[in-house]
Scaffold this motif. Structure first.
Motif, PDB file in Angstrom:
ATOM      1  N   ASN A  61       0.847  -1.194   0.000  1.00 56.21           N
ATOM      2  CA  ASN A  61       0.000   0.000   0.000  1.00 56.21           C
ATOM      3  C   ASN A  61       0.882   1.243   0.000  1.00 56.21           C
ATOM      4  O   ASN A  61       1.596   1.504   0.969  1.00 56.21           O
ATOM      5  CB  ASN A  61      -0.913  -0.011   1.236  1.00 56.21           C
ATOM      6  N   PRO A  62       0.867   2.028  -1.074  1.00 54.33           N
ATOM      7  CA  PRO A  62       1.755   3.206  -1.133  1.00 54.33           C
ATOM      8  C   PRO A  62       1.422   4.266  -0.094  1.00 54.33           C
ATOM      9  O   PRO A  62       2.241   5.158   0.151  1.00 54.33           O
ATOM     10  CB  PRO A  62       1.544   3.728  -2.560  1.00 54.33           C
ATOM     11  N   ASP A  63       0.231   4.201   0.520  1.00 53.06           N
ATOM     12  CA  ASP A  63      -0.142   5.203   1.521  1.00 53.06           C
ATOM     13  C   ASP A  63       0.482   4.926   2.881  1.00 53.06           C
ATOM     14  O   ASP A  63       0.518   5.819   3.738  1.00 53.06           O
ATOM     15  CB  ASP A  63      -1.674   5.246   1.666  1.00 53.06           C
ATOM     16  N   LEU A  64       0.947   3.692   3.097  1.00 52.65           N
ATOM     17  CA  LEU A  64       1.558   3.349   4.375  1.00 52.65           C
ATOM     18  C   LEU A  64       3.038   3.706   4.362  1.00 52.65           C
ATOM     19  O   LEU A  64       3.720   3.521   3.354  1.00 52.65           O
ATOM     20  CB  LEU A  64       1.388   1.858   4.655  1.00 52.65           C
ATOM     21  N   ALA A 276       5.192  -9.021  -3.402  1.00 52.78           N
ATOM     22  CA  ALA A 276       5.090  -7.596  -3.048  1.00 52.78           C
ATOM     23  C   ALA A 276       5.916  -7.259  -1.807  1.00 52.78           C
ATOM     24  O   ALA A 276       5.435  -6.652  -0.859  1.00 52.78           O
ATOM     25  CB  ALA A 276       3.631  -7.201  -2.853  1.00 52.78           C
ATOM     26  N   ASP A 277       7.194  -7.660  -1.817  1.00 49.63           N
ATOM     27  CA  ASP A 277       8.090  -7.375  -0.691  1.00 49.63           C
ATOM     28  C   ASP A 277       9.402  -6.801  -1.247  1.00 49.63           C
ATOM     29  O   ASP A 277      10.452  -7.454  -1.214  1.00 49.63           O
ATOM     30  CB  ASP A 277       8.352  -8.653   0.102  1.00 49.63           C
TER      31      ASP A 277
END
Length: 307
Positions: A61-64, A276-277
């Motif tokens: 999540n780019p917002d985190l 996604a890591d």
């Protein structure tokens, strides 16, 4: 007034002459500056970004915000069984493929240099695989290994031998990858060895022949020592390239079957994009970079000591 104008003009000339002289002295650096800046932008910034990402846990999540974990991503390497599998497969592939490419490349170079020098078109034919794009080579070998209509199984059938799954067989998958890589990159080693043989001095061989030394003795005592710097460069470049193998594995097997062909570059891709890591993927990338630098430094030191 006139004297003041003359003094100002003289100062301007000296200033201009000094600038012109400085530019002339540093012209080579000024001409290289744009290229150096571009290379720095393409290498330094990504490297710094990779180091920064390797010490963080990055959420999909780019917002985190990124979470600083220090050496946590590197510690995961010790307990990650998939990383151990990829590391073992990479080592096996590198050792076998590079050894075969060196032996075949040196053998072909000796053959062409001694016996068929006039058939120069053979050199061009042998170098064709090296000039093909890796993706095209991988797709070609995928068609060759095709179990149903592949040319290799057609040959096996005509010879009365059992057909194989090749890239889909757990016992043959790595062998299939190695064969394709050897086919493509043996010409690279062959080209370097041929250039090295062409630069060898003639006098030592004439003296050895007068002393009654056999061809085999000349090869061990003269050819190999003379070729040592070329051999070092060929092996070093091939090892560095083999450690980052990706195209063949991605297209031919996808890392399977049963992870038998999963190599480090493919695992980095899977960790970064499938799992996604990216932080952990950056840590694995730094590990590969570190191993490559250590091996290269050790290898070059060994070659210098052996001279």
């Amino acid at each position: 007034m006139l004297k003041s104008d003359k003094d100002t003009s003289a100062k301007s000339l000296r200033r201009g002459g000094g600038l012109e002289h400085w530019a002339e002295r540093h012209l080579r650096y000024l001409m290289l500056a744009p290229t150096v800046l571009i290379l720095l932008a393409l290498t330094i910034f990504p490297s710094i970004y990779m180091f920064y990402a390797a010490v963080h846990r990055i959420s999909p999540n780019p917002d985190l915000p990124w979470e600083f974990v220090g050496v946590g991503n590197f510690a995961r390497l010790l307990s990650d069984p998939q990383f151990h599998v990829a590391l073992r497969n990479t080592v096996v592939f590198t050792l076998v493929a590079v050894a075969l490419e060196f032996l075949l490349g040196l053998g072909l170079a000796l053959l062409l240099d001694r016996f068929i020098r006039r058939l120069s078109f053979l050199k061009t034919v042998l170098m064709i695989p090296m000039m093909l794009p890796p993706i095209a080579v991988a797709i070609t070998w995928k068609l060759i290994y095709e179990p149903q209509f592949g040319v290799l199984n057609e040959i096996m059938f005509l010879l009365g031998l059992p057909v194989q799954a090749w890239a889909g067989d757990v016992n043959l998958a790595m062998f299939s990858i190695i064969v394709a890589d050897v086919w493509q990159w043996t010409p690279f080693v062959f080209l370097l060895m041929l250039a090295g043989l062409a630069s060898l001095p003639v006098e030592p061989y004439e003296a050895a022949a007068l002393d009654g030394a056999s061809s085999w003795r000349q090869f061990w005592d003269l050819t190999l020592p003379f070729l040592k710097p070329v051999i070092a460069i060929a092996l070093l470049l091939r090892v560095m390239d083999a450690l980052r193998l990706f195209d063949l594995v991605f297209i031919l097997t996808g890392g399977g079957p049963a992870d038998r062909t999963k190599v480090l570059s493919l695992y980095i891709y899977q960790v970064a994009y499938r799992f996604a890591d990216p932080g952990y993927a950056a840590a694995i990338s730094l590990f590969v970079l570190f191993v490559t630098i250590v091996l290269s430094t050790w290898f070059m030191k060994r070659m210098r000591l052996a001279e």
